[in-house]
Write a protein that holds these residues in place. Structure first.
Motif, PDB file in Angstrom:
ATOM      1  N   GLU A 193       2.365  27.322  90.291  1.00 52.58           N
ATOM      2  CA  GLU A 193       1.683  27.598  91.318  1.00 52.58           C
ATOM      3  C   GLU A 193       1.121  28.912  91.101  1.00 52.58           C
ATOM      4  O   GLU A 193       0.033  28.891  91.691  1.00 52.58           O
ATOM      5  N   ALA A 194       1.831  29.425  90.371  1.00 51.97           N
ATOM      6  CA  ALA A 194       0.807  31.170  90.227  1.00 51.97           C
ATOM      7  C   ALA A 194      -0.316  31.151  89.746  1.00 51.97           C
ATOM      8  O   ALA A 194      -1.558  31.343  89.624  1.00 51.97           O
ATOM      9  N   PHE A 195      -0.302  29.888  88.205  1.00 46.01           N
ATOM     10  CA  PHE A 195      -1.709  29.635  87.882  1.00 46.01           C
ATOM     11  C   PHE A 195      -2.692  29.032  88.244  1.00 46.01           C
ATOM     12  O   PHE A 195      -3.615  29.589  88.598  1.00 46.01           O
ATOM     13  N   THR A 196      -2.297  27.969  89.606  1.00 42.76           N
ATOM     14  CA  THR A 196      -3.023  27.588  90.098  1.00 42.76           C
ATOM     15  C   THR A 196      -3.727  28.412  91.227  1.00 42.76           C
ATOM     16  O   THR A 196      -4.458  27.718  91.714  1.00 42.76           O
ATOM     17  N   SER A 197      -2.960  29.244  91.509  1.00 43.25           N
ATOM     18  CA  SER A 197      -3.306  30.967  92.845  1.00 43.25           C
ATOM     19  C   SER A 197      -4.877  30.977  92.204  1.00 43.25           C
ATOM     20  O   SER A 197      -6.027  31.175  92.667  1.00 43.25           O
ATOM     21  N   ALA A 198      -4.698  31.591  90.678  1.00 43.55           N
ATOM     22  CA  ALA A 198      -5.331  31.998  90.405  1.00 43.55           C
ATOM     23  C   ALA A 198      -6.448  31.289  89.794  1.00 43.55           C
ATOM     24  O   ALA A 198      -8.052  31.722  90.267  1.00 43.55           O
ATOM     25  N   ALA A 199      -7.022  30.332  89.516  1.00 50.72           N
ATOM     26  CA  ALA A 199      -7.458  29.151  89.600  1.00 50.72           C
ATOM     27  C   ALA A 199      -9.032  28.589  90.669  1.00 50.72           C
ATOM     28  O   ALA A 199     -10.116  28.829  90.370  1.00 50.72           O
ATOM     29  N   THR A 200      -7.526  28.458  91.926  1.00 48.30           N
ATOM     30  CA  THR A 200      -7.856  28.071  93.387  1.00 48.30           C
ATOM     31  C   THR A 200      -8.863  28.904  93.812  1.00 48.30           C
ATOM     32  O   THR A 200     -10.366  29.042  94.129  1.00 48.30           O
ATOM     33  N   THR A 201      -8.387  31.015  93.735  1.00 44.02           N
ATOM     34  CA  THR A 201      -9.096  31.644  94.439  1.00 44.02           C
ATOM     35  C   THR A 201      -9.993  32.689  93.490  1.00 44.02           C
ATOM     36  O   THR A 201     -10.612  33.673  94.225  1.00 44.02           O
ATOM     37  N   ARG A 202     -10.291  31.686  91.958  1.00 38.02           N
ATOM     38  CA  ARG A 202     -11.329  32.535  91.326  1.00 38.02           C
ATOM     39  C   ARG A 202     -12.827  32.684  92.353  1.00 38.02           C
ATOM     40  O   ARG A 202     -12.936  31.010  91.948  1.00 38.02           O
ATOM     41  N   PHE A 203     -13.359  32.944  92.868  1.00 50.19           N
ATOM     42  CA  PHE A 203     -14.887  32.790  93.709  1.00 50.19           C
ATOM     43  C   PHE A 203     -15.785  32.317  93.188  1.00 50.19           C
ATOM     44  O   PHE A 203     -15.782  33.108  91.671  1.00 50.19           O
ATOM     45  N   GLY A 204     -16.483  31.402  93.026  1.00 52.81           N
ATOM     46  CA  GLY A 204     -17.655  30.742  92.375  1.00 52.81           C
ATOM     47  C   GLY A 204     -17.423  30.478  91.302  1.00 52.81           C
ATOM     48  O   GLY A 204     -16.490  29.988  90.823  1.00 52.81           O
ATOM     49  N   SER A 205     -18.118  30.761  89.920  1.00 52.92           N
ATOM     50  CA  SER A 205     -17.741  30.275  88.588  1.00 52.92           C
ATOM     51  C   SER A 205     -17.040  31.063  87.637  1.00 52.92           C
ATOM     52  O   SER A 205     -16.916  32.212  87.101  1.00 52.92           O
ATOM     53  N   GLY A 206     -15.501  30.492  87.154  1.00 55.18           N
ATOM     54  CA  GLY A 206     -15.338  31.292  85.955  1.00 55.18           C
ATOM     55  C   GLY A 206     -13.787  30.228  85.321  1.00 55.18           C
ATOM     56  O   GLY A 206     -13.663  29.344  85.554  1.00 55.18           O
ATOM     57  N   TRP A 207     -12.982  31.292  85.135  1.00 58.15           N
ATOM     58  CA  TRP A 207     -12.258  31.096  84.347  1.00 58.15           C
ATOM     59  C   TRP A 207     -10.345  31.257  84.894  1.00 58.15           C
ATOM     60  O   TRP A 207     -10.474  32.401  84.789  1.00 58.15           O
ATOM     61  N   ALA A 208      -9.561  30.557  84.422  1.00 57.49           N
ATOM     62  CA  ALA A 208      -8.293  31.018  84.878  1.00 57.49           C
ATOM     63  C   ALA A 208      -7.232  30.837  83.444  1.00 57.49           C
ATOM     64  O   ALA A 208      -7.697  29.961  82.995  1.00 57.49           O
ATOM     65  N   TRP A 209      -6.830  31.802  83.472  1.00 61.35           N
ATOM     66  CA  TRP A 209      -6.200  31.754  81.918  1.00 61.35           C
ATOM     67  C   TRP A 209      -4.288  32.198  82.342  1.00 61.35           C
ATOM     68  O   TRP A 209      -4.250  33.469  82.552  1.00 61.35           O
ATOM     69  N   LEU A 210      -3.918  32.035  80.482  1.00 64.61           N
ATOM     70  CA  LEU A 210      -1.989  32.857  80.744  1.00 64.61           C
ATOM     71  C   LEU A 210      -2.582  33.539  79.356  1.00 64.61           C
ATOM     72  O   LEU A 210      -3.388  32.562  78.045  1.00 64.61           O
ATOM     73  N   ILE A 211      -2.150  34.599  79.190  1.00 62.07           N
ATOM     74  CA  ILE A 211      -2.159  35.857  78.233  1.00 62.07           C
ATOM     75  C   ILE A 211      -1.554  36.168  77.859  1.00 62.07           C
ATOM     76  O   ILE A 211       0.066  36.046  78.332  1.00 62.07           O
ATOM     77  N   ALA A 212      -1.456  36.332  76.608  1.00 59.54           N
ATOM     78  CA  ALA A 212       0.341  37.241  76.373  1.00 59.54           C
ATOM     79  C   ALA A 212      -0.391  38.546  76.007  1.00 59.54           C
ATOM     80  O   ALA A 212      -0.903  39.361  75.138  1.00 59.54           O
TER      81      ALA A 212
END
Ligand code: MN
Length: 240
Positions: A153-172
């Motif tokens: 859910e949280a990753f999807t939210s980051a990916a959905t709300t990234r305005f325009g072009s970009g990337w969602a990431w899980l990082i350490a």
């Protein structure tokens, strides 16, 4: 001019002309070598796609995969390598390149990011063989986000709300998991992004990544991305 010295003069002139003729192509080929074929440091390489274009159907359609890999990604690789030579950029590896990216041109940054991010993205996916994280990765996801579903859910939210072009990431970051997103072709290895860390999982949310199949429905693309995440690869990255 006596005949003898005339012969000598002609001979000398011919020798000089020959030297120029021989010299010219040498100089030309040297300059071609320096400007087109040589870089002091590393250059980016495109990973071999670890599956066929159709392998992630129906989540990611074959035509999108083919265009994305063979056109978009190939262009980023070529452009960044041309830029590395043209701007005399010299680093030992990708990590150093991105750790100094704030000093580089926008062209180097954008194409370098595009080259790296897509290599990373292809290897983040696989035909549905490992549907959920196991072991230490799973325990860390549960500790950080509550459950796998909450993480999604949280990753999807980051990916959905990234305005325009970009990337969602899980990082350490220092062994702890964090979700972030970046604009354009930025990534968490870059020295000047808000959330720096070790990339574990990436999702491309540029329209070129989903528009042929999903049109404006970025949400459906993200939902189906979970069917093809290569959790074994994510766990391997986390264990390093
Ligand atoms: Mn892309």
């Amino acid at each position: 001019m006596e005949n003898k010295s005339r012969r000598k003069f002609i001979q000398n002139s011919l020798t000089a002309a020959a030297a120029i003729t021989i010299g010219a192509p040498l100089l030309k080929s040297q300059s071609l070598f320096a400007s087109e074929n040589m870089a002091d440091g590393f250059q980016f390489t495109q990973v071999k796609l670890p599956y066929s274009y159709a392998a992630l159907e129906p989540s990611i359609d074959s035509l999108t995969m083919e265009i994305h890999y063979s056109k978009h990604h190939t262009a980023y690789i070529k452009s960044v390598n041309d830029t590395i030579v043209a701007e005399k950029i010299s680093f030992n590896n990708e990590k150093d390149f991105f750790a100094n990216v704030s000093k580089l041109s926008a062209k180097a940054r954008n194409n370098g990011g595009g080259a790296y991010n897509h290599n990373f993205f292809w290897e983040s996916m696989a035909p549905g063989v490992n549907k959920a994280p196991k072991g230490k990765l799973n325990r860390s996801i549960e500790a950080s986000f509550g459950s796998l579903d909450k993480f999604k859910e949280a990753f999807t939210s980051a990916a959905t709300t990234r305005f325009g072009s970009g990337w969602a990431w899980l990082i350490a970051v220092d062994g702890k998991l964090k979700i972030t997103s970046t604009p354009n072709q930025d990534n968490p290895l870059m020295d000047d992004v808000a959330d720096k860390g070790t990339p574990l999982l990436a999702l491309d949310v540029w329209e070129h990544a989903y528009y042929l199949k999903y049109q404006n429905k970025r949400g459906d693309y993200i939902t189906n991305f979970w069917n093809v995440v290569n959790w074994n690869k994510v766990a391997e990255r986390f264990s390093k």
